[in-house]
Design a protein around this motif. Sequence first.
Motif, PDB file in Angstrom:
ATOM      1  N   ALA A 210     -75.413 -55.488  -9.425  1.00  0.00           N
ATOM      2  CA  ALA A 210     -74.026 -55.875  -9.661  1.00  0.00           C
ATOM      3  C   ALA A 210     -73.082 -54.825  -9.097  1.00  0.00           C
ATOM      4  N   LEU A 211     -71.912 -55.253  -8.654  1.00  0.00           N
ATOM      5  CA  LEU A 211     -70.908 -54.343  -8.095  1.00  0.00           C
ATOM      6  C   LEU A 211     -69.967 -53.872  -9.198  1.00  0.00           C
ATOM      7  N   THR A 212     -69.695 -52.554  -9.190  1.00  0.00           N
ATOM      8  CA  THR A 212     -68.715 -51.965 -10.092  1.00  0.00           C
ATOM      9  C   THR A 212     -67.687 -51.220  -9.252  1.00  0.00           C
ATOM     10  N   ILE A 213     -66.402 -51.452  -9.542  1.00  0.00           N
ATOM     11  CA  ILE A 213     -65.319 -50.803  -8.800  1.00  0.00           C
ATOM     12  C   ILE A 213     -64.779 -49.664  -9.654  1.00  0.00           C
ATOM     13  N   ALA A 214     -64.982 -48.423  -9.192  1.00  0.00           N
ATOM     14  CA  ALA A 214     -64.436 -47.245  -9.853  1.00  0.00           C
ATOM     15  C   ALA A 214     -63.181 -46.807  -9.106  1.00  0.00           C
ATOM     16  N   LEU A 218     -67.292 -47.246  -5.014  1.00  0.00           N
ATOM     17  CA  LEU A 218     -67.949 -48.487  -5.403  1.00  0.00           C
ATOM     18  C   LEU A 218     -69.374 -48.163  -5.849  1.00  0.00           C
ATOM     19  N   MET A 219     -69.878 -48.944  -6.783  1.00  0.00           N
ATOM     20  CA  MET A 219     -71.233 -48.740  -7.287  1.00  0.00           C
ATOM     21  C   MET A 219     -71.998 -50.048  -7.187  1.00  0.00           C
ATOM     22  N   LEU A 220     -73.190 -49.998  -6.583  1.00  0.00           N
ATOM     23  CA  LEU A 220     -74.138 -51.112  -6.615  1.00  0.00           C
ATOM     24  C   LEU A 220     -75.220 -50.727  -7.599  1.00  0.00           C
ATOM     25  N   GLY A 221     -75.116 -51.269  -8.792  1.00  0.00           N
ATOM     26  CA  GLY A 221     -75.993 -50.801  -9.858  1.00  0.00           C
ATOM     27  C   GLY A 221     -75.635 -49.376 -10.195  1.00  0.00           C
ATOM     28  N   ASP A 222     -76.617 -48.481 -10.120  1.00  0.00           N
ATOM     29  CA  ASP A 222     -76.365 -47.062 -10.386  1.00  0.00           C
ATOM     30  C   ASP A 222     -76.257 -46.247  -9.113  1.00  0.00           C
ATOM     31  N   ARG A 223     -76.119 -46.932  -7.956  1.00  0.00           N
ATOM     32  CA  ARG A 223     -76.044 -46.217  -6.674  1.00  0.00           C
ATOM     33  C   ARG A 223     -74.635 -46.288  -6.117  1.00  0.00           C
ATOM     34  N   ALA A 224     -74.100 -45.108  -5.745  1.00  0.00           N
ATOM     35  CA  ALA A 224     -72.747 -45.047  -5.186  1.00  0.00           C
ATOM     36  C   ALA A 224     -72.757 -45.490  -3.728  1.00  0.00           C
ATOM     37  N   VAL A 225     -71.747 -46.266  -3.373  1.00  0.00           N
ATOM     38  CA  VAL A 225     -71.563 -46.678  -1.975  1.00  0.00           C
ATOM     39  C   VAL A 225     -70.570 -45.697  -1.340  1.00  0.00           C
ATOM     40  N   PRO A 226     -70.967 -44.963  -0.291  1.00  0.00           N
ATOM     41  CA  PRO A 226     -70.097 -43.926   0.283  1.00  0.00           C
ATOM     42  C   PRO A 226     -68.967 -44.505   1.133  1.00  0.00           C
ATOM     43  N   THR A 227     -67.889 -44.908   0.489  1.00  0.00           N
ATOM     44  CA  THR A 227     -66.760 -45.513   1.199  1.00  0.00           C
ATOM     45  C   THR A 227     -65.661 -44.482   1.423  1.00  0.00           C
ATOM     46  N   ASP A 228     -64.736 -44.846   2.306  1.00  0.00           N
ATOM     47  CA  ASP A 228     -63.538 -44.043   2.515  1.00  0.00           C
ATOM     48  C   ASP A 228     -62.613 -44.244   1.314  1.00  0.00           C
ATOM     49  N   THR A 229     -61.472 -43.561   1.335  1.00  0.00           N
ATOM     50  CA  THR A 229     -60.574 -43.624   0.181  1.00  0.00           C
ATOM     51  C   THR A 229     -59.942 -44.998  -0.009  1.00  0.00           C
ATOM     52  N   ASP A 230     -59.981 -45.852   1.024  1.00  0.00           N
ATOM     53  CA  ASP A 230     -59.451 -47.205   0.892  1.00  0.00           C
ATOM     54  C   ASP A 230     -60.563 -48.245   0.715  1.00  0.00           C
ATOM     55  N   PHE A 231     -61.707 -47.790   0.210  1.00  0.00           N
ATOM     56  CA  PHE A 231     -62.867 -48.649  -0.035  1.00  0.00           C
ATOM     57  C   PHE A 231     -63.383 -49.306   1.255  1.00  0.00           C
ATOM     58  N   ALA A 232     -63.218 -48.638   2.380  1.00  0.00           N
ATOM     59  CA  ALA A 232     -63.789 -49.123   3.639  1.00  0.00           C
ATOM     60  C   ALA A 232     -65.075 -48.349   3.919  1.00  0.00           C
ATOM     61  N   LEU A 233     -66.067 -49.052   4.448  1.00  0.00           N
ATOM     62  CA  LEU A 233     -67.356 -48.431   4.762  1.00  0.00           C
ATOM     63  C   LEU A 233     -67.334 -47.933   6.201  1.00  0.00           C
ATOM     64  N   PRO A 234     -67.336 -46.616   6.427  1.00  0.00           N
ATOM     65  CA  PRO A 234     -67.441 -46.134   7.817  1.00  0.00           C
ATOM     66  C   PRO A 234     -68.792 -46.545   8.398  1.00  0.00           C
ATOM     67  N   ILE A 235     -68.791 -46.953   9.653  1.00  0.00           N
ATOM     68  CA  ILE A 235     -70.044 -47.352  10.280  1.00  0.00           C
ATOM     69  C   ILE A 235     -70.265 -46.526  11.537  1.00  0.00           C
ATOM     70  N   THR A 236     -71.514 -46.266  11.820  1.00  0.00           N
ATOM     71  CA  THR A 236     -71.914 -45.587  13.040  1.00  0.00           C
ATOM     72  C   THR A 236     -73.081 -46.366  13.616  1.00  0.00           C
ATOM     73  N   TYR A 237     -73.060 -46.570  14.902  1.00  0.00           N
ATOM     74  CA  TYR A 237     -73.972 -47.523  15.532  1.00  0.00           C
ATOM     75  C   TYR A 237     -75.318 -46.882  15.838  1.00  0.00           C
ATOM     76  N   TYR A 238     -76.362 -47.678  15.637  1.00  0.00           N
ATOM     77  CA  TYR A 238     -77.714 -47.194  15.916  1.00  0.00           C
ATOM     78  C   TYR A 238     -77.990 -47.160  17.415  1.00  0.00           C
ATOM     79  N   GLY A 239     -77.410 -48.073  18.165  1.00  0.00           N
ATOM     80  CA  GLY A 239     -77.671 -48.154  19.595  1.00  0.00           C
ATOM     81  C   GLY A 239     -76.977 -49.365  20.177  1.00  0.00           C
TER      82      GLY A 239
END
Length: 629
Positions: A210-214, A218-239
């Motif tokens: 379940a998603l929790t908004i702090a 953001l938390m997925l269960g007990d795991r923190a999602v490392p988002t920016d300050t505006d709840f955006a997920l930075p992405i970096t490309y594998y290739g």
Amino acid sequence: MNSRRVQILVALALTALWGAGIYAGHANGHLRFLDRLEATLTDLRTLARGVQRPPDLVTIVAIDNTVVKRGGSYPLPRADLARVVDTIVQFKPKVIAIDLLLVDRSAAIGDATLAQTLATGPIVLAAAAIFPTASETVATGGEDPLAVLPQAERFLLPLPAFAEHAEVGIVNVATGQSGSPLSVPMLFRTRDKVEMSFPLRVASRALDKALTIAPDRLMLGDRAVPTDTDFALPITYYGPRRTIRTVSAQSVFDGTLDRKAIENRIVVIGAAVAGGGDFYPTPFDSLMPGVEVVSTAITHLVAGDGIVRDHKVHVADALAAILLPMLLVGLLAWRRSAPGLVAAAVVMMAWAALNLFAFTHGIWLNAATTLAAAVPPVAAFAGVQLWAGGRRTQYLAAKSRSLAQFQAPAVQEWLARDPDFLAKPVRQNAAIVFIDLSGFTALSERIDPDALRDLLKAFHALIDRAAVDCGGVITGFLGDGAMILFGLPSAMPDDAARALKCAIDLHRSVERWIGSLPPEVADQVGFKIGAHFGPIVASRLGESHQHITATGDTVNVASRLMEVAVQNDARLALSDTLLDAADFLGDPDGTLRGPLRTQVRGRSGTIAVWFWRDERQSRRPAAEADVTS
């Protein structure tokens, strides 16, 4: 000595204030040019890190050119999409994510078949956020953590017949000024509703958390999602494209789909067909399908391998923006000669190495803000040091010599600040306007040389006024013609618009000027103008006497457009590329004829050309005026 110490302390204090101001200004949404610089530096760091093997969690089932050739149409018919989904469901994936907007009705049988199929498996459907302007708006203020979310005008949701059998997520991504997606917003809102992003919805379903908004995460269960300050997920490309496991949807129709590619995996169905779906530039690939960008975000969320750009990283950015410039200025003040410069250079290289090391290990430190905070005060302090050391006389002499080498007065002020301007060629977009008198060679045989000189002087004065009024640079007078460049000292968003205005102003002013000449002269001369926009290489040419010029296909096409104008009984020929770049909406006092797709001499292929005519003045027939010189 006391006075020098006071000066150094003042310099350090001003440097700290500058760094803090740069960071605060950028953090508050100003100084947007730093976003483009940061995007470029991020691409370079990504390339330096190299291609990475992604966690093998996601399979992309691509609706590609092979599928379209089989069915003969795009979008894929709903019945065919139902067949793809049904086959994948039978292989028991964790979740099926359909990165296609199912918002319009199609054939009733196809829609009904797809709706029944969606009810058979764990499905997440894509929706879209519609924003009131071309860019996503972000509200600020208050203590509500959701106030920083992108605020949409409305959500474009799948048809109810589909949505009732599946979960829905918003598929929009956030692109930088370079066009490359640098982050994916995890949450979107309207005035009364908040929706999860498509990748976050898929990851939540795949992890069964379940998603929790702090307030700050953001938390997925007990795991923190490392988002920016505006709840955006930075992405970096594998290739490049297909780095994430990709299979063609054609394998479903051929019966060759590998069960191992589907079973217990996240399956993302999306478009990768040329001319359909979204494509984005990335460091590894100039045309990355949007479905792979989304799949990259899903992989980050599920594997937890995304790059970190959270509140702690922003604190580190702020400290770097303040402390690094102070350290560099302190080194220059400590050792005013070469050792100080060497020490400052070593510190800068150490910072760059640390920044790259952090990026390759999953921490995204902002480079552009630190550079903007460090370079100006360091450069200013170094300049003061040079002046204090008695080098001002040499600098001014070098500046005078440099300026004396150039003929274009419009760039002298810039050269006064930067004597090395265009010492190395610069590739950029620019607008080019060429103008040339017709019939001048024949006229020069009939009239007195002094009268001819006065004629040319008046003509050059008209060109000079038009170029200065529109912010262009005359790179050279070519006898009875001239070339005007829009894009120096640096490219500007309105270069094309100013070039278009200059071309029209020249048309009108030269036509009035010819009409004021004695009939025996006016009847012998005409003019032609060509204007184009595109990539050029700006550089210095010459040794003892230098001048600034531009080269490239754009320059050649602009010149040849004058010939195209003559061939089509016109005086002003404009490329379609220039009109598009200028966002030209029409001129109430002029008309456009075209587009004419034609070839230009010495160039393969064709271009679209428009011909402008002034409706405010009566004029002689173009064939009479456009006498070849």
